[in-house]
Design an enzyme around this catalytic site. Structure first.
Site: not given
Length: 262
Positions: A145, A158
């Protein structure tokens, strides 16, 4: 590029980006393993779409954070198709928490997120490694990501997990060469059902509109657009590339200073 007869495992592929990657690989002739934990009905629909696209598909229910499930998935893949050529580590998870509210995350949250986003891919690579090495052209694609590059996203945990996944991509690209190539894609926003379920339809549409208005490419990410990057590494562009993290975010990353250190 046709990859007839090759076999790909795509973790977390019942819906969203994983499903789009599986279908695009099937369109190129691959046998595809559709992995799910709870979404069996959606996984069956994705398998049908893969077969309609020209590939063969089997379903494997498994939790990649559990090593025994990873080893079982690898074995069931070999039992079904006789080989493993491509592994796409797409399964992952997060918890939403403002980056400035540290009490909103605890150690259990970090352990769960790292278990899915870092340990899971490692365990899958380890379980599949003998088969990926067998023909000397194994390919691993880790779905990371932009959060792992720019320190943004749904939570600190995250972002940290995706940063760890990027580093692991580099480490394993070195250690597994030349038989296995290891790369990662780093998407920005992806307009999936997951986002719509989380924020509701009105907010989802606003996010899409904001992306289309503010991104340099004036695009909101879709599973199909991002899947093309994964397919590039998995078959069409992966022969001469390893250890790369490809940002696919319509240009979002250009607004973040950490890019100078990438």
């Amino acid at each position: 590029m046709r990859i007839d007869g090759l076999t790909a495992i795509v973790t977390g592929s019942a819906t969203g980006l994983g499903a789009a990657i599986a279908i695009k690989l099937a369109e190129r002739g691959a046998n595809v393993v559709i992995n799910f934990t709870k979404s069996k009905t959606e996984a069956e629909e994705t398998a049908k779409a893969c077969e309609a696209a020209g590939g063969k598909a089997v379903l494997v229910q498994a939790d990649v954070s559990k090593d025994e499930d990873c080893r079982r998935m690898a074995q069931e893949t070999v039992d079904a198709f006789g080989r493993i050529d491509i592994l796409v580590n797409n399964a992952g998870g997060t918890k939403f928490a403002d980056h400035n509210k540290l009490d909103d995350l605890d150690a259990e949250d970090f352990h769960w997120i790292y278990g899915l986003n870092v340990v899971g891919p490692y365990q899958m690579i380890r379980a599949c490694l003998p088969h990926l090495k067998e023909h000397g052209k194994g390919k691993v694609v880790n779905v990371s990501s932009i959060a792992g590059v720019a320190g943004i996203g749904s939570s600190v945990a995250y972002a940290a997990s995706k940063g760890a996944l990027n580093t692991m991509t580099l480490s394993l690209a070195r250690s597994l060469a030349p038989e296995v190539r290891v790369n990662a894609i780093c998407p920005g926003f992806i307009g999936t059902r997951w986002f719509k379920d989380k924020f509701g339809d009105n907010m989802f549409q606003q996010i899409v509109a904001d992306q289309e208005a503010t991104m340099p490419l004036k695009q909101a990410g879709t599973p199909e657009l991002v899947a093309d990057a994964a397919v590039f590494f998995a078959c069409e562009g992966g022969e001469h590339i390893t250890g790369e993290t490809l940002i696919t975010d319509a240009g979002m990353h250009m607004g973040y200073a950490p890019q100078v250190a990438r």
